[in-house]
Design an enzyme around this catalytic site. Structure first.
Site, PDB file in Angstrom:
ATOM      1  N   GLY A 263       0.839  -1.209   0.000  1.00 46.64           N
ATOM      2  CA  GLY A 263       0.000   0.000   0.000  1.00 46.64           C
ATOM      3  C   GLY A 263       0.868   1.250   0.000  1.00 46.64           C
ATOM      4  O   GLY A 263       2.106   1.179   0.009  1.00 46.64           O
TER       5      GLY A 263
ATOM      6  N   PHE B  65       4.013   8.845   4.035  1.00 45.57           N
ATOM      7  CA  PHE B  65       5.448   9.139   3.907  1.00 45.57           C
ATOM      8  C   PHE B  65       6.171   8.259   2.896  1.00 45.57           C
ATOM      9  O   PHE B  65       7.358   8.443   2.652  1.00 45.57           O
ATOM     10  CB  PHE B  65       6.120   8.964   5.276  1.00 45.57           C
TER      11      PHE B  65
ATOM     12  N   GLU C 156       5.990   4.142   0.595  1.00 45.93           N
ATOM     13  CA  GLU C 156       5.299   2.866   0.426  1.00 45.93           C
ATOM     14  C   GLU C 156       5.243   2.039   1.713  1.00 45.93           C
ATOM     15  O   GLU C 156       6.124   2.152   2.563  1.00 45.93           O
ATOM     16  CB  GLU C 156       6.026   2.007  -0.616  1.00 45.93           C
TER      17      GLU C 156
ATOM     18  N   ASP D 173      -8.392   9.025  16.517  1.00 45.19           N
ATOM     19  CA  ASP D 173      -8.773   8.690  15.133  1.00 45.19           C
ATOM     20  C   ASP D 173      -9.162   7.224  15.036  1.00 45.19           C
ATOM     21  O   ASP D 173      -8.790   6.517  14.106  1.00 45.19           O
ATOM     22  CB  ASP D 173      -7.611   9.002  14.189  1.00 45.19           C
TER      23      ASP D 173
HETATM   24  O1  ACK Z   1      -6.066  -1.660   3.755  1.00 42.78           O
HETATM   25  P1  ACK Z   1      -4.698  -2.162   3.541  1.00 42.78           P
HETATM   26  O2  ACK Z   1      -4.452  -3.406   2.841  1.00 42.78           O
HETATM   27  O3  ACK Z   1      -3.955  -2.194   4.957  1.00 42.78           O
HETATM   28  O4  ACK Z   1      -3.848  -0.997   2.941  1.00 42.78           O
HETATM   29  C1  ACK Z   1      -3.184  -0.231   3.888  1.00 42.78           C
HETATM   30  C2  ACK Z   1      -1.786   0.080   3.418  1.00 42.78           C
HETATM   31  O5  ACK Z   1      -0.919  -0.770   4.093  1.00 42.78           O
HETATM   32  C3  ACK Z   1      -1.386   1.509   3.689  1.00 42.78           C
HETATM   33  O6  ACK Z   1      -1.454   1.790   5.049  1.00 42.78           O
HETATM   34  C4  ACK Z   1      -1.653  -1.709   4.824  1.00 42.78           C
HETATM   35  N1  ACK Z   1      -0.948  -1.907   6.062  1.00 42.78           N
HETATM   36  C5  ACK Z   1      -0.502  -0.993   6.926  1.00 42.78           C
HETATM   37  N2  ACK Z   1       0.081  -1.591   7.965  1.00 42.78           N
HETATM   38  C6  ACK Z   1       0.012  -2.909   7.733  1.00 42.78           C
HETATM   39  C7  ACK Z   1       0.435  -4.025   8.448  1.00 42.78           C
HETATM   40  N3  ACK Z   1       1.050  -3.941   9.620  1.00 42.78           N
HETATM   41  N4  ACK Z   1       0.172  -5.226   7.925  1.00 42.78           N
HETATM   42  C8  ACK Z   1      -0.469  -5.323   6.762  1.00 42.78           C
HETATM   43  N5  ACK Z   1      -0.881  -4.289   6.050  1.00 42.78           N
HETATM   44  C9  ACK Z   1      -0.648  -3.094   6.523  1.00 42.78           C
HETATM   45  C10 ACK Z   1      -3.023  -1.173   5.061  1.00 42.78           C
END
Ligand code: ACK
Length: 992
Positions: free
Chosen positions: A630, A634, A636, A748
């Site tokens: 995702g 800041f 990727e 939030d």
């Molecule tokens: O909805 P998603 O698949 O879950 O898309 C967002 C993206 O990264 C941008 O924030 C995913 N994301 C964030 N932190 C994690 C994490 N710890 N494990 C898996 N996906 C994550 C989030």
């Protein structure tokens, strides 16, 4: 007279010289068995023979002719059954020139060419006669005369034989009453006329002719080799065979040539030649050709009916049984999930295949994530009563993995299923998703080194952890003092319990905790500390203890002073060993040894110091970036394995800071890490570490397979059970309880900021105060200039930036609503301004579709205008736990009028409840957090709100509400209820 042990007859002999003598003594020594066998043989014999004459069966005078008249005479006797019979006797032994004839009647041959004559007689031993035996004979002659009519012409008689006795009797035998009956058989043939006479010539013997039987033998009707052979009279010559051609039975044909058999003079069928076989479509059964049954057919070459296509027969099936088929699939299969067990139930198949031996087999397969197919369940999964060959229509499948999709194939089989091709077997598939499950109990606790005040313990991981074990809880107390116990925690499977009394027996119990909660405690283990020291050493010890206590007090004073002198250092100094926390319980009250508090990184002059303090630096070489998942504010967000030396490889999410950042951006980026680093909770996203010493700068967190909750729910709309959804909400509430206990306000909280892992465990993420709101697309500027996610934020926080755990509770209510509506946007397309206005005017979101009323009540409680009236997170967790434990409390769904989409519900005042009209006493007590008294109310007869409304404080005491505070709370609510009941107007209004 007749004497016999078996009623066996003996026959009087004719009187010698006119004096009659009594017959011999009856035979008594024959075994009963012999008689039975004899009867059988006779029966068989008579089957094959046809009597032409039987003197015994003649009733009355047979009318035989004796010549001269004073020779043979007819004497009536009784046979063995005391039935009258006729005997002919002669005994003129003392007189010279005897020639006594006895002629039978005319005997018809009935077409027989050879007949048999059986004579039964007794004969007197001449030597035994008194006064000389000059003329005495021991034989007599038998003659026959063949003629087509009954006219007797004596001169034509032809001698058959001279008959001598095998055994003749004496005077002695007479005395002993022994009868010596002789049987002689002669055959006579070839006979060519219609009939014949028999004659017996006595030349001076003493004879009693007991029976004369004339018969011929025949070959009886016979079915052999599917051919019928008629009843056949044998040939006239002694060894002649009569060839007979058989007729094939119905539905059969001769094979090669007509079948033949040969009838012997003994009445036996001999030398079979040829045979018949059943026509196609018929099979041989009991000497007949039967048409093949439905399901059978017979090919021309075969001897028996084979099964039609897709019909089968097994060896053990009786020959008369029709061919059968495998059954159809089981019907009406349903599953019932209980944590990690599934109860499968079905109905018998529509088609049993014509058999009674229907059984059921279960095939259990785990659905692998990301569409990687199915994998057979391992040996750890238990089937009760068993997996294969079930005769009942249900099975319990236990010990499945939690939060996992399974596909069960349910097959009905019968005795012929194995013969059917695979495609002919019919299955029914049941897809099931298991729930979260606590770990199984710790089964073995061992004692290690024992001191006088310490015992070292170790234990094995639970057999079924059902997730990652986060920690163990060790409960102990001195034996028989279980009102006061201590609980200590450990992340390892061993620990030294200290502070025990010497020579005392302690009870220990251990339980494990995963994100699904605590498992049951192990059984109680009794371990004893080492005994007291000797008197001297005791004294020595006492002085050591005194010194130690003094030192400890001094140290405590120093630490306390240090703690009070500055908050910044306070956290780090007060920070406990994260591996081990200790709580003391006394009579049910928890005494926390110290509460950890969240330290605002802002309190650090140098933000880098906060990063340093709360995070762990990870060498970038331990991280591999595998793919981008995702885009963050800041840079990727990627994922890949983290391989820390000496630790298990771990899949992690890697947030990167894109190149060309400013120092402020770097600080903002790492801000989140220094907050996250302070948390350690199964429902808070876990920080693994940061990479700051190389570029790009990274934040490494645990990887959450299912991404953010809002997207996940939208993707899986309607896929979860209420309990699964409540499980998710419980997780979030538990994480939030932890944050609020830490003194951290999230600001939030929204489904988009919750991450979901592969086990459906929800974890709160996205920390970082103002920055969080800056990069949240939902956040909008308020009139006061702050950026706020309006739809999720409590009115007081929007209006005057009053962010508290209570405002987080409001947001939590919105998250609950998002969860129950599978990621629906709160307030739909209403503008932020309209949302603020509506909420201000007491309108609230309506209950989502299929939402249990109890959950909606909780949401509404979270949206109380007065923030102090909102539930606390620990109360929310407690309530949700109650729902999980008692899912029936979630059965009642929100009234449909509350579910009308795009309509907001006017929130009831603090006193009221939006659905009080349908409320039960239990609901009402729950709503005022007094649910614990529900049972007492019921027992006291207060089952309806109407009766409750009449209650006084006295009534409350009588029911069992003894605490003054609780009484006050309940009475206040009862008074409000009365006001409500009196007002006719509904508390629920709807507006567009
Ligand atoms: O909805 P998603 O698949 O879950 O898309 C967002 C993206 O990264 C941008 O924030 C995913 N994301 C964030 N932190 C994690 C994490 N710890 N494990 C898996 N996906 C994550 C989030």
């Amino acid at each position: 007279q007749s004497l016999s042990c078996f009623n066996f007859p003996f026959y009087r002999l004719p009187p010698i010289n006119g004096t009659s003598t009594t017959g011999p003594k009856a035979l008594c020594r024959l075994a009963f068995l012999f008689i039975i066998v004899l009867i059988c043989v006779i029966y068989l014999f008579f089957l094959l023979t046809v009597n032409l004459l039987d003197s015994r069966s003649v009733m009355g005078d047979p009318g035989w002719v004796a010549y001269p008249k004073n020779g043979w005479e007819e004497i009536g006797e009784v046979d063995e059954d005391y039935a009258p019979i006729h005997t002919y006797q002669v005994c003129r032994v003392m007189e010279q020139n005897q020639n006594n004839w006895l002629h039978t009647n005319w005997i018809l041959t009935e077409g027989a060419h050879r007949v048999f004559i059986e004579l039964k007689f007794t004969l007197r031993d001449c030597n035994s006669l008194p006064g000389g035996v000059g003329t005495c004979k021991e034989t007599f002659n038998m003659y026959y005369y063949e003629t087509n009519d009954w006219a007797l012409k004596e001169s034509r008689y032809i001698k058959i034989d001279t008959i001598a006795a095998d055994e003749s009797f004496t005077e002695l035998d007479l005395g002993d009453r022994v009868m010596k009956l002789n049987t002689e058989v002669r055959d006579l043939g070839p006979l060519t006329r219609k009939g014949f006479y028999l004659a017996f010539q006595d030349l001076g013997a003493c004879i009693a002719l007991v029976s004369v039987r004339v018969f011929y033998k025949r070959c009886p009707f016979l079915v052999k080799s599917l051919a019928e052979f008629p009843d056949t009279i044998p040939g006239s010559e002694a060894s002649q065979l009569v060839e007979v051609v058989g007729h094939c039975v119905n539905n059969s044909l001769p094979l090669y040539e007509p079948p033949r058999m040969h009838c012997s003079t003994e009445g036996e069928w001999l030398v079979p030649i040829g045979k018949c076989v059943c026509q196609p479509g018929f099979e041989e059964l009991n000497g007949l050709c039967h048409v093949c049954k439905p399901g059978f057919y017979r090919s021309p070459g075969a001897t028996a009916c084979s099964c039609e296509e897709r019909h089968y027969k097994i060896e053990s099936d009786p020959p008369s049984m029709a061919c059968t088929r495998p059954p159809s699939a089981p019907r009406n299969a349903i599953s019932n999930v209980n944590e990690t067990s599934v109860f499968l139930e079905w109905s018998v198949p529509m088609e049993t295949g014509g058999r009674k031996d229907v059984r059921y087999n279960i095939l259990c397969r785990r659905v692998l994530p990301e569409g990687r197919g199915l994998e057979e369940c391992g040996p750890n999964v238990r089937f009760l009563p068993r997996r294969l060959g079930l005769s009942n229509t249900s099975v319990m499948v236990a010990d499945l993995q939690s939060h996992t999709n399974y596909s069960f194939l349910l097959e009905a089989v019968n005795g012929v299923s194995d013969l059917a091709k695979e495609h002919a077997r019919q299955y029914v598939t049941l897809n099931v998703t298991t729930n979260q499950a606590a770990p199984s109990p710790v089964s073995v606790v061992r004692k290690g080194h024992t001191g006088k005040s310490s015992i070292s313990l170790s234990w094995a991981e639970p057999d079924r952890p059902n997730g990652i074990i986060l920690e163990y809880e060790i409960k102990y107390f001195e034996k028989e003092q279980d009102s006061s116990y201590t609980i200590i925690k450990s992340k390892e499977t061993e620990m030294v319990v200290e502070g025990l009394k010497p020579s005392s027996v302690y009870i220990f119990q251990v339980r494990a905790r995963t994100s699904a909660g605590y498992g049951a405690f192990s059984r109680r283990y009794e371990f004893q500390t080492s005994p007291y020291l000797t008197a001297t050493s005791e004294r020595a010890q006492a002085s050591i203890v005194a010194v130690a206590v003094t030192l400890a007090l001094v140290l405590l004073a120093v630490v306390a002073g240090f703690l009070l002198s500055g908050r910044r250092c306070g956290y780090s100094k007060a920070k406990q060993d994260p591996e081990e926390e200790k709580m003391h319980f006394h009579n049910g009250h928890i005494k926390f040894p110290g509460v950890r508090t969240y330290i605002d990184p802002l309190t650090y002059e140098d933000p880098n110091q906060a990063v340093h303090e709360f995070t762990q630096e990870i060498d970038v070489s331990f991280i591999s970036i595998e793919r981008i998942i995702g885009a963050g504010e800041f840079g990727e967000v990627c994922c890949g394995p983290l391989r820390l030396p000496g630790k298990r490889e771990l899949q992690v999410a890697i947030k990167t800071l894109k190149a060309g950042y400013t120092e402020q951006q770097r600080r903002d980026f790492l801000w989140e890490a220094s907050i996250m680093g302070q948390f350690n909770h199964p429902n808070i996203i876990r920080l693994e570490g940061v990479v700051t010493k190389s570029k790009p700068v990274m934040i490494i967190t645990e990887y959450m397979e299912n991404g953010s909750l809002d997207t996940f729910l939208k993707k899986n709309d309607g896929q979860f059970t209420v309990i699964q959804l409540v499980g998710m909400m419980r997780g979030i509430a538990s994480g939030m309880r932890y944050l609020s206990d830490m003194g951290y306000v999230h600001r939030d909280l929204a489904a988009r900021n919750i991450l979901v892992n592969g086990n459906l465990v929800c974890k709160v993420s996205d920390f970082g105060l103002s920055r969080v709101l800056e990069d949240d697309a939902e956040a909008t500027y308020t009139t006061r200039g702050g950026k706020i996610p309006i739809r999720w934020t409590a009115p007081e926080a929007i209006a005057f930036r009053k962010f508290t755990s209570a405002s987080d509770v409001w947001s939590y209510g919105i998250v609950m609503w998002e969860v129950m509506s599978y990621g629906e946007r709160p307030y739909w397309e209403m503008s932020n301004q309209d949302v603020i206005k509506a909420v201000e005017e007491s309108y609230r979101l309506p209950g989502p579709m299929d939402c249990p009323e109890a959950l909606y009540h909780l949401m509404m409680d979270c949206w109380q205008r007065e923030r102090t009236n909102r539930p606390k997170f620990d109360e929310i967790v407690c309530l949700l736990d109650k729902f999980i434990r008692n899912p029936s409390s979630l059965k009642k769904l929100v009234n449909s009028s509350h579910r009308v989409s795009n309509l907001l519900v006017e929130h009831a005042s603090v006193e009221g409840d939006c659905s009080s009209r349908n409320q039960t006493v239990g609901d009402w007590l729950d709503s005022i957090k007094m649910g614990r008294y529900t049972e007492l109310f019921m027992e006291g007869g207060y089952a309806s709100l109407e009766t409750v409304a009449q209650m006084t404080s006295e009534d409350l005491r009588r029911v069992g509400v003894n605490l003054a505070g609780h009484q006050k709370k309940i009475i206040t609510s009862i008074q409000e209820m009365r006001v409500h009941m009196n007002s006719a107007s509904s508390t629920v209004k709807l507006c567009q």
